[in-house]
Design a protein around this motif. Structure first.
Motif, PDB file in Angstrom:
ATOM      1  N   ASP A 171      51.086  57.354  42.720  1.00 41.14           N
ATOM      2  CA  ASP A 171      50.101  58.370  43.673  1.00 41.14           C
ATOM      3  C   ASP A 171      48.850  57.167  43.330  1.00 41.14           C
ATOM      4  OD1 ASP A 171      49.834  59.082  40.204  1.00 41.14           O
ATOM      5  OD2 ASP A 171      48.838  60.340  41.496  1.00 41.14           O
ATOM      6  N   LEU A 172      48.306  56.905  41.642  1.00 40.86           N
ATOM      7  CA  LEU A 172      47.211  56.002  42.144  1.00 40.86           C
ATOM      8  C   LEU A 172      47.320  54.632  42.702  1.00 40.86           C
ATOM      9  CD1 LEU A 172      46.413  56.964  38.224  1.00 40.86           C
ATOM     10  CD2 LEU A 172      44.762  57.389  40.321  1.00 40.86           C
ATOM     11  N   GLU A 173      48.984  53.888  42.560  1.00 40.67           N
ATOM     12  CA  GLU A 173      48.845  53.042  42.865  1.00 40.67           C
ATOM     13  C   GLU A 173      48.918  52.835  44.816  1.00 40.67           C
ATOM     14  OE1 GLU A 173      52.929  51.578  41.760  1.00 40.67           O
ATOM     15  OE2 GLU A 173      52.231  52.427  38.971  1.00 40.67           O
ATOM     16  N   HIS A 174      49.407  54.405  45.254  1.00 35.73           N
ATOM     17  CA  HIS A 174      49.659  54.448  46.514  1.00 35.73           C
ATOM     18  C   HIS A 174      47.816  54.324  46.901  1.00 35.73           C
ATOM     19  CE1 HIS A 174      53.671  55.589  45.779  1.00 35.73           C
ATOM     20  NE2 HIS A 174      53.781  54.261  46.194  1.00 35.73           N
ATOM     21  N   TRP A 175      47.205  55.296  45.993  1.00 35.31           N
ATOM     22  CA  TRP A 175      45.697  55.385  46.665  1.00 35.31           C
ATOM     23  C   TRP A 175      44.953  54.285  46.421  1.00 35.31           C
ATOM     24  CZ3 TRP A 175      44.302  59.480  48.896  1.00 35.31           C
ATOM     25  CH2 TRP A 175      43.146  59.522  49.101  1.00 35.31           C
ATOM     26  N   ALA A 176      44.362  53.588  45.599  1.00 35.04           N
ATOM     27  CA  ALA A 176      44.418  52.227  45.223  1.00 35.04           C
ATOM     28  C   ALA A 176      44.871  50.489  46.751  1.00 35.04           C
ATOM     29  CB  ALA A 176      44.607  51.109  43.994  1.00 35.04           C
ATOM     30  N   GLU A 177      45.999  51.078  47.341  1.00 35.43           N
ATOM     31  CA  GLU A 177      46.892  50.255  48.026  1.00 35.43           C
ATOM     32  C   GLU A 177      45.961  51.059  49.470  1.00 35.43           C
ATOM     33  OE1 GLU A 177      48.448  47.106  49.966  1.00 35.43           O
ATOM     34  OE2 GLU A 177      47.750  47.522  47.704  1.00 35.43           O
ATOM     35  N   ALA A 178      46.407  51.840  49.332  1.00 35.16           N
ATOM     36  CA  ALA A 178      45.957  52.625  50.936  1.00 35.16           C
ATOM     37  C   ALA A 178      44.214  52.510  51.068  1.00 35.16           C
ATOM     38  CB  ALA A 178      46.115  54.202  51.005  1.00 35.16           C
ATOM     39  N   GLU A 179      43.230  52.316  49.983  1.00 32.63           N
ATOM     40  CA  GLU A 179      41.896  52.430  50.238  1.00 32.63           C
ATOM     41  C   GLU A 179      42.158  51.014  50.494  1.00 32.63           C
ATOM     42  OE1 GLU A 179      40.583  53.558  45.838  1.00 32.63           O
ATOM     43  OE2 GLU A 179      39.030  55.252  47.402  1.00 32.63           O
ATOM     44  N   ARG A 180      42.585  49.861  49.334  1.00 27.40           N
ATOM     45  CA  ARG A 180      42.293  48.471  50.176  1.00 27.40           C
ATOM     46  C   ARG A 180      42.600  48.411  51.474  1.00 27.40           C
ATOM     47  NH1 ARG A 180      44.738  44.542  50.617  1.00 27.40           N
ATOM     48  NH2 ARG A 180      46.803  44.886  50.657  1.00 27.40           N
ATOM     49  N   ARG A 181      43.852  48.688  51.886  1.00 23.62           N
ATOM     50  CA  ARG A 181      43.886  48.552  52.742  1.00 23.62           C
ATOM     51  C   ARG A 181      43.154  48.458  54.528  1.00 23.62           C
ATOM     52  NH1 ARG A 181      50.460  49.162  53.805  1.00 23.62           N
ATOM     53  NH2 ARG A 181      51.161  47.990  51.855  1.00 23.62           N
ATOM     54  N   VAL A 182      42.503  50.013  53.660  1.00 24.42           N
ATOM     55  CA  VAL A 182      41.282  50.168  55.001  1.00 24.42           C
ATOM     56  C   VAL A 182      40.607  50.233  55.137  1.00 24.42           C
ATOM     57  CG1 VAL A 182      40.257  52.634  55.632  1.00 24.42           C
ATOM     58  CG2 VAL A 182      42.631  53.174  55.061  1.00 24.42           C
ATOM     59  N   HIS A 183      39.738  49.614  54.231  1.00 28.27           N
ATOM     60  CA  HIS A 183      38.189  49.160  53.851  1.00 28.27           C
ATOM     61  C   HIS A 183      38.510  47.740  54.628  1.00 28.27           C
ATOM     62  CE1 HIS A 183      36.314  52.372  51.913  1.00 28.27           C
ATOM     63  NE2 HIS A 183      36.911  52.675  50.758  1.00 28.27           N
ATOM     64  N   GLU A 184      39.391  46.773  54.058  1.00 30.39           N
ATOM     65  CA  GLU A 184      39.704  45.739  54.967  1.00 30.39           C
ATOM     66  C   GLU A 184      40.111  45.318  56.629  1.00 30.39           C
ATOM     67  OE1 GLU A 184      43.952  43.046  54.595  1.00 30.39           O
ATOM     68  OE2 GLU A 184      42.003  42.486  52.889  1.00 30.39           O
ATOM     69  N   ARG A 185      40.199  46.639  56.384  1.00 31.44           N
ATOM     70  CA  ARG A 185      41.102  46.686  58.157  1.00 31.44           C
ATOM     71  C   ARG A 185      39.159  46.460  58.508  1.00 31.44           C
ATOM     72  NH1 ARG A 185      43.459  52.053  59.238  1.00 31.44           N
ATOM     73  NH2 ARG A 185      45.114  50.637  57.498  1.00 31.44           N
ATOM     74  N   HIS A 186      38.756  47.697  58.450  1.00 34.02           N
ATOM     75  CA  HIS A 186      37.370  48.042  59.054  1.00 34.02           C
ATOM     76  C   HIS A 186      36.073  47.294  58.127  1.00 34.02           C
ATOM     77  CE1 HIS A 186      38.572  51.926  60.301  1.00 34.02           C
ATOM     78  NE2 HIS A 186      38.487  51.738  59.833  1.00 34.02           N
ATOM     79  N   ARG A 187      36.005  46.411  57.416  1.00 31.61           N
ATOM     80  CA  ARG A 187      35.281  45.568  56.943  1.00 31.61           C
ATOM     81  C   ARG A 187      35.045  44.061  57.853  1.00 31.61           C
ATOM     82  NH1 ARG A 187      37.386  43.614  51.926  1.00 31.61           N
ATOM     83  NH2 ARG A 187      36.943  45.727  51.230  1.00 31.61           N
ATOM     84  N   GLY A 188      34.344  43.922  58.650  1.00 23.36           N
ATOM     85  CA  GLY A 188      33.904  43.002  60.170  1.00 23.36           C
ATOM     86  C   GLY A 188      34.921  41.630  59.122  1.00 23.36           C
ATOM     87  N   LYS A 189      37.042  41.985  59.803  1.00 20.68           N
ATOM     88  CA  LYS A 189      37.803  41.431  59.835  1.00 20.68           C
ATOM     89  C   LYS A 189      37.434  40.145  60.739  1.00 20.68           C
ATOM     90  CE  LYS A 189      40.981  43.814  61.911  1.00 20.68           C
ATOM     91  NZ  LYS A 189      42.264  44.956  62.221  1.00 20.68           N
ATOM     92  N   GLY A 190      36.381  40.469  62.084  1.00 20.41           N
ATOM     93  CA  GLY A 190      36.779  39.886  62.723  1.00 20.41           C
ATOM     94  C   GLY A 190      35.145  38.590  62.696  1.00 20.41           C
ATOM     95  N   THR A 191      34.627  38.255  61.426  1.00 20.07           N
ATOM     96  CA  THR A 191      33.977  37.254  61.175  1.00 20.07           C
ATOM     97  C   THR A 191      34.297  35.896  60.878  1.00 20.07           C
ATOM     98  OG1 THR A 191      33.327  38.592  58.713  1.00 20.07           O
ATOM     99  CG2 THR A 191      32.289  38.900  60.522  1.00 20.07           C
ATOM    100  N   LYS A 192      35.984  36.367  59.701  1.00 20.96           N
ATOM    101  CA  LYS A 192      36.748  34.851  60.144  1.00 20.96           C
ATOM    102  C   LYS A 192      36.362  33.900  60.827  1.00 20.96           C
ATOM    103  CE  LYS A 192      40.022  37.944  56.690  1.00 20.96           C
ATOM    104  NZ  LYS A 192      41.104  38.275  56.294  1.00 20.96           N
ATOM    105  N   GLY A 193      36.541  32.955  60.533  1.00 15.86           N
ATOM    106  CA  GLY A 193      36.541  31.366  60.665  1.00 15.86           C
ATOM    107  C   GLY A 193      35.150  31.374  61.561  1.00 15.86           C
ATOM    108  N   GLU A 194      34.323  31.867  61.497  1.00 17.45           N
ATOM    109  CA  GLU A 194      32.766  31.981  62.315  1.00 17.45           C
ATOM    110  C   GLU A 194      32.293  30.829  61.780  1.00 17.45           C
ATOM    111  OE1 GLU A 194      30.823  35.530  62.979  1.00 17.45           O
ATOM    112  OE2 GLU A 194      33.006  35.747  64.798  1.00 17.45           O
TER     113      GLU A 194
END
Length: 69
Positions: free
Chosen positions: A46-69
């Motif tokens: 459960d902790l592994e799944h939760w940590a991975e889910a947090e990482r993915r969700v935060h990465e998705r919402h963290r200005g990913k459109g800023t890469k390469g600018e």
């Protein structure tokens, strides 16, 4: 002009488009459960799944459109 500045400082999202804490929590919960299901409903990760889910969700919402600018 201030609207344009707001757009740049928020990774392309206005305050209305940013998910609130409750929405993020719900996304994390759903993704953690999906990961649990994908691993064959095996308990004890459960902790592994939760940590991975947090990482993915935060990465998705963290200005990913800023890469390469």
């Amino acid at each position: 002009m201030s609207r344009k500045h707001e757009w740049k400082t928020n990774g392309g999202k206005t305050e209305a488009e940013k998910p609130n804490a409750s929405q993020l929590q719900q996304e994390i919960e759903q993704l953690a459960y999906t990961l649990f299901c994908q691993c064959g409903y095996e308990h004890g990760h459960d902790l592994e799944h939760w940590a991975e889910a947090e990482r993915r969700v935060h990465e998705r919402h963290r200005g990913k459109g800023t890469k390469g600018e």
